[in-house]
Scaffold this motif. Structure first.
Motif, PDB file in Angstrom:
ATOM      1  N   ASP A   6       0.842  -1.195   0.000  1.00 25.96           N
ATOM      2  CA  ASP A   6       0.000   0.000   0.000  1.00 25.96           C
ATOM      3  C   ASP A   6       0.874   1.240   0.000  1.00 25.96           C
ATOM      4  OD1 ASP A   6      -2.167  -1.624   0.057  1.00 25.96           O
ATOM      5  OD2 ASP A   6      -2.411  -1.522   2.217  1.00 25.96           O
ATOM      6  N   PHE A   7       1.961   1.145   0.723  1.00 25.80           N
ATOM      7  CA  PHE A   7       2.898   2.255   0.773  1.00 25.80           C
ATOM      8  C   PHE A   7       3.428   2.555  -0.627  1.00 25.80           C
ATOM      9  CE2 PHE A   7       7.438   3.364   0.975  1.00 25.80           C
ATOM     10  CZ  PHE A   7       7.318   4.621   1.536  1.00 25.80           C
ATOM     11  N   PHE A   8       3.811   1.511  -1.329  1.00 26.01           N
ATOM     12  CA  PHE A   8       4.273   1.684  -2.698  1.00 26.01           C
ATOM     13  C   PHE A   8       3.170   2.319  -3.543  1.00 26.01           C
ATOM     14  CE2 PHE A   8       8.294  -0.728  -3.375  1.00 26.01           C
ATOM     15  CZ  PHE A   8       8.536  -1.002  -2.051  1.00 26.01           C
ATOM     16  N   TRP A  44      13.252   3.095  -2.970  1.00 27.12           N
ATOM     17  CA  TRP A  44      13.094   1.700  -3.348  1.00 27.12           C
ATOM     18  C   TRP A  44      11.808   1.506  -4.131  1.00 27.12           C
ATOM     19  CZ3 TRP A  44      16.558  -1.422  -4.268  1.00 27.12           C
ATOM     20  CH2 TRP A  44      16.350  -2.798  -4.355  1.00 27.12           C
ATOM     21  N   ALA A  45      10.807   2.226  -3.745  1.00 24.30           N
ATOM     22  CA  ALA A  45       9.529   2.164  -4.452  1.00 24.30           C
ATOM     23  C   ALA A  45       9.704   2.644  -5.888  1.00 24.30           C
ATOM     24  CB  ALA A  45       8.497   3.012  -3.725  1.00 24.30           C
ATOM     25  N   MET A  46      10.474   3.684  -6.053  1.00 24.50           N
ATOM     26  CA  MET A  46      10.722   4.206  -7.382  1.00 24.50           C
ATOM     27  C   MET A  46      11.456   3.181  -8.226  1.00 24.50           C
ATOM     28  SD  MET A  46       9.229   6.890  -6.896  1.00 24.50           S
ATOM     29  CE  MET A  46       9.370   7.386  -8.597  1.00 24.50           C
ATOM     30  N   ASN A  47      12.373   2.491  -7.590  1.00 25.79           N
ATOM     31  CA  ASN A  47      13.120   1.461  -8.286  1.00 25.79           C
ATOM     32  C   ASN A  47      12.167   0.380  -8.785  1.00 25.79           C
ATOM     33  OD1 ASN A  47      15.329   0.117  -9.247  1.00 25.79           O
ATOM     34  ND2 ASN A  47      15.671  -1.021  -7.369  1.00 25.79           N
ATOM     35  N   ALA A  48      11.177   0.065  -7.959  1.00 31.08           N
ATOM     36  CA  ALA A  48      10.189  -0.943  -8.330  1.00 31.08           C
ATOM     37  C   ALA A  48       9.199  -0.395  -9.343  1.00 31.08           C
ATOM     38  CB  ALA A  48       9.463  -1.409  -7.067  1.00 31.08           C
ATOM     39  N   SER A  49       9.138   0.913  -9.450  1.00 38.07           N
ATOM     40  CA  SER A  49       8.171   1.526 -10.358  1.00 38.07           C
ATOM     41  C   SER A  49       8.667   1.544 -11.797  1.00 38.07           C
ATOM     42  CB  SER A  49       7.899   2.961  -9.923  1.00 38.07           C
ATOM     43  OG  SER A  49       8.906   3.828 -10.388  1.00 38.07           O
ATOM     44  N   HIS A  50       9.824   0.959 -11.969  1.00 40.44           N
ATOM     45  CA  HIS A  50      10.452   0.989 -13.282  1.00 40.44           C
ATOM     46  C   HIS A  50       9.539   0.490 -14.395  1.00 40.44           C
ATOM     47  CE1 HIS A  50      14.307   1.944 -15.017  1.00 40.44           C
ATOM     48  NE2 HIS A  50      14.755   2.098 -13.797  1.00 40.44           N
ATOM     49  N   LEU A  52       6.288   0.394 -14.389  1.00 37.90           N
ATOM     50  CA  LEU A  52       4.966   1.008 -14.436  1.00 37.90           C
ATOM     51  C   LEU A  52       4.893   2.141 -15.456  1.00 37.90           C
ATOM     52  CD1 LEU A  52       4.282   1.059 -10.623  1.00 37.90           C
ATOM     53  CD2 LEU A  52       3.309  -0.455 -12.345  1.00 37.90           C
ATOM     54  N   PRO A  53       3.766   2.327 -16.093  1.00 34.90           N
ATOM     55  CA  PRO A  53       3.566   3.404 -17.061  1.00 34.90           C
ATOM     56  C   PRO A  53       3.408   4.766 -16.405  1.00 34.90           C
ATOM     57  CG  PRO A  53       1.580   2.057 -16.911  1.00 34.90           C
ATOM     58  CD  PRO A  53       2.584   1.470 -15.981  1.00 34.90           C
ATOM     59  N   ASP A  54       2.549   5.414 -16.263  1.00 36.28           N
ATOM     60  CA  ASP A  54       2.306   6.769 -15.776  1.00 36.28           C
ATOM     61  C   ASP A  54       2.975   7.157 -14.468  1.00 36.28           C
ATOM     62  OD1 ASP A  54       0.818   7.145 -18.007  1.00 36.28           O
ATOM     63  OD2 ASP A  54      -0.923   6.259 -17.077  1.00 36.28           O
ATOM     64  N   VAL A  55       4.200   6.722 -14.246  1.00 35.25           N
ATOM     65  CA  VAL A  55       4.883   7.140 -13.025  1.00 35.25           C
ATOM     66  C   VAL A  55       6.118   7.962 -13.399  1.00 35.25           C
ATOM     67  CG1 VAL A  55       6.028   6.370 -10.934  1.00 35.25           C
ATOM     68  CG2 VAL A  55       4.086   5.093 -11.820  1.00 35.25           C
ATOM     69  N   PRO A  56       5.957   9.271 -13.430  1.00 36.60           N
ATOM     70  CA  PRO A  56       7.049  10.164 -13.820  1.00 36.60           C
ATOM     71  C   PRO A  56       8.140  10.232 -12.770  1.00 36.60           C
ATOM     72  CG  PRO A  56       5.171  11.453 -13.073  1.00 36.60           C
ATOM     73  CD  PRO A  56       4.763  10.009 -13.012  1.00 36.60           C
ATOM     74  N   ALA A  57       8.965   9.219 -12.728  1.00 31.66           N
ATOM     75  CA  ALA A  57      10.017   9.160 -11.713  1.00 31.66           C
ATOM     76  C   ALA A  57      11.033  10.282 -11.880  1.00 31.66           C
ATOM     77  CB  ALA A  57      10.715   7.801 -11.787  1.00 31.66           C
ATOM     78  N   HIS A  72      19.583   5.581 -13.105  1.00 35.94           N
ATOM     79  CA  HIS A  72      18.658   4.452 -13.258  1.00 35.94           C
ATOM     80  C   HIS A  72      17.784   4.585 -14.494  1.00 35.94           C
ATOM     81  CE1 HIS A  72      19.339   2.578  -9.285  1.00 35.94           C
ATOM     82  NE2 HIS A  72      19.870   3.758  -9.081  1.00 35.94           N
ATOM     83  N   PHE A  73      17.964   5.639 -15.231  1.00 35.78           N
ATOM     84  CA  PHE A  73      17.178   5.819 -16.447  1.00 35.78           C
ATOM     85  C   PHE A  73      17.911   5.207 -17.636  1.00 35.78           C
ATOM     86  CE2 PHE A  73      15.043   8.613 -13.634  1.00 35.78           C
ATOM     87  CZ  PHE A  73      13.782   8.800 -14.172  1.00 35.78           C
TER      88      PHE A  73
END
Length: 112
Positions: A6-8, A44-50, A52-57, A72-73
DNA sequence: ACACTGACCACTG
DNA sequence: CCAGTGGCCAGTG
């Protein structure tokens, strides 16, 4: 495993809400979510968001506006280009006028 | 099962 | 002002 999934989810939700031409920090997100998990988990969440689509990291940087995650890009300057494409000035991995473009979720969305 | 690391941050000295 | 340290959680060697 990911009990705090949920945090992610919340992290992604907040990141998705970042307007164009604005950025926020890992700590700001952690703070908005209650800082219970710590800013590191946001990273770490951002790393896992790799995947995912609509996540402007690229709109998430560290507290001083430094593009700590550009490595990481896909490309070395992918993150900077995406930001500059939105009108954000980036010089030497450092966002200029950081205070201006900074978007604090706790402030903009209001403290729960 | 242990130790270290990681897209971090805030607090001390 | 700069350097060091602790803290949070999960994944990896």
């Amino acid at each position: 495993m990911l009990q705090n999934k949920d945090f992610f989810q919340d992290v992604y939700a907040v990141v998705r809400l970042i307007p164009e031409g604005r950025v926020t920090s890992y700590g700001a997100i952690a703070n908005y979510l209650g800082a219970k998990q710590g800013a590191r988990m946001v990273g770490w969440a951002m790393n896992a968001s790799h995947h995912l689509p609509d996540v402007p990291a690229h709109r998430v940087v560290n507290r001083i506006g430094l593009l700590s995650g550009k490595h990481h890009f896909e490309g070395p300057s992918q993150m900077a280009e995406l930001l500059q494409n939105e009108g954000i000035v980036v010089i030497d991995n450092q966002i200029q006028h950081f205070q201006k473009v900074f978007w604090d979720p706790a402030l903009e969305l209001g403290l729960p």
